[in-house]
Design a protein around this motif. Structure first.
Motif, short mmCIF file in Angstrom:
data_model
loop_
_atom_site.label_atom_id
_atom_site.label_comp_id
_atom_site.label_asym_id
_atom_site.label_seq_id
_atom_site.Cartn_x
_atom_site.Cartn_y
_atom_site.Cartn_z
N LYS A 66 0.82 -1.21 0.00
CA LYS A 66 0.00 0.00 0.00
C LYS A 66 0.86 1.27 0.00
N TYR A 67 2.16 1.11 0.17
CA TYR A 67 3.08 2.25 0.18
C TYR A 67 3.14 2.84 -1.23
N GLU A 68 3.12 4.15 -1.35
CA GLU A 68 3.03 4.81 -2.66
C GLU A 68 4.16 4.45 -3.62
N SER A 69 5.34 4.20 -3.13
CA SER A 69 6.49 3.90 -4.01
C SER A 69 6.76 2.41 -4.16
N PHE A 70 5.88 1.57 -3.62
CA PHE A 70 6.13 0.12 -3.63
C PHE A 70 6.38 -0.42 -5.04
N LEU A 71 5.49 -0.13 -5.97
CA LEU A 71 5.63 -0.68 -7.32
C LEU A 71 6.89 -0.19 -8.02
N SER A 72 7.26 1.06 -7.79
CA SER A 72 8.49 1.56 -8.43
C SER A 72 9.72 0.91 -7.81
N ILE A 73 9.68 0.59 -6.52
CA ILE A 73 10.79 -0.11 -5.86
C ILE A 73 10.94 -1.50 -6.48
N VAL A 74 9.81 -2.19 -6.67
CA VAL A 74 9.84 -3.53 -7.27
C VAL A 74 10.34 -3.45 -8.70
N ARG A 75 9.81 -2.48 -9.46
CA ARG A 75 10.22 -2.32 -10.86
C ARG A 75 11.73 -2.07 -10.97
N GLU A 76 12.27 -1.19 -10.14
CA GLU A 76 13.70 -0.87 -10.18
C GLU A 76 14.56 -2.09 -9.82
N ALA A 77 14.13 -2.80 -8.79
CA ALA A 77 14.89 -3.98 -8.36
C ALA A 77 14.86 -5.07 -9.42
N TRP A 78 13.79 -5.13 -10.19
CA TRP A 78 13.60 -6.19 -11.17
C TRP A 78 14.27 -5.88 -12.52
N LYS A 79 14.67 -4.62 -12.74
CA LYS A 79 15.21 -4.21 -14.04
C LYS A 79 16.52 -4.89 -14.39
N GLU A 80 17.44 -4.97 -13.43
CA GLU A 80 18.79 -5.44 -13.72
C GLU A 80 18.79 -6.90 -14.18
N ASP A 81 19.53 -7.18 -15.25
CA ASP A 81 19.70 -8.55 -15.74
C ASP A 81 21.05 -9.04 -15.24
N PHE A 82 21.05 -10.16 -14.54
CA PHE A 82 22.27 -10.68 -13.95
C PHE A 82 22.99 -11.67 -14.86
N GLY A 83 22.39 -11.98 -16.00
CA GLY A 83 22.99 -12.96 -16.90
C GLY A 83 22.87 -14.36 -16.33
N GLY A 84 23.42 -15.31 -17.01
CA GLY A 84 23.35 -16.68 -16.52
C GLY A 84 22.02 -17.32 -16.85
N SER A 85 21.74 -18.42 -16.18
CA SER A 85 20.51 -19.16 -16.43
C SER A 85 19.31 -18.36 -15.93
N PRO A 86 18.12 -18.68 -16.42
CA PRO A 86 16.92 -17.99 -15.93
C PRO A 86 16.74 -18.12 -14.42
#
Length: 175
Positions: free
Chosen positions: A124-144
């Protein structure tokens, strides 16, 4: 061996009982006797262990799979007295059909790990979705799976930071 701590690690190519093997032809007690007699005479027993119980596999699947606990870390009572917190960690096999073994001797007090818990109030926190989106952006390479695990670890860190900065001691703030 005297009164000295002993630890013997390796591929013994034998099991100590039927609970150390799945698949294939059954091994009778006679196949276990030599190792069990040796351990009894030398006062050795399996060191406490974790991760993999069966340490060797023929790498087959289904009905053809055979797996055994061939690799062992055996210690005497003097070892267990001197290194009471020691344990063997049998990791997943990688380049071999055997599990690599790491023995931790203990002695270093580890920081208590607090399990991660997700709190619904974060969503319910206003920035929750943007925090998730930012954390999820980076691709670490390797297997899925490697990528997924690392994204989840990064998200966990961000959510812990959110909890610390915005929700820490929330019961004190409510009063």
């Amino acid at each position: 061996m005297g009164r000295k701590p002993w630890l013997i690690i390796g591929d013994f190519n034998a099991i100590r009982g039927p609970n150390e093997k799945i698949g294939g032809a059954s091994w009778g007690d006679t196949y276990c006797d030599d190792l069990n007699n040796c351990c009894r005479e030398a006062s050795l027993d399996d060191l406490r262990y974790m991760v993999n119980h069966l340490t060797w596999s023929n790498c087959s699947k289904g009905q053809m799979r055979i797996a055994c606990k061939l690799d062992k870390a055996l210690a005497n009572e003097y070892w267990r007295d001197a290194f009471a917190d020691s344990l063997a960690i049998f990791l997943n096999p990688s380049i071999s059909d055997h599990s690599p073994c790491i023995v931790s001797c203990g002695g270093i007090e580890e920081r208590r790990k607090v399990p991660f818990k997700f709190y619904n109030m974060w969503a319910k926190y206003e920035s929750f979705l943007s925090i998730v989106r930012e954390a999820w952006k980076e691709d670490f390479g390797g297997s899925p799976m490697f990528n997924l695990v690392n994204k989840l670890k990064r998200l966990k860190g961000e959510l812990r930071k959110l909890n610390r900065d915005g929700f820490w001691k929330i019961s004190d703030k409510v009063l």
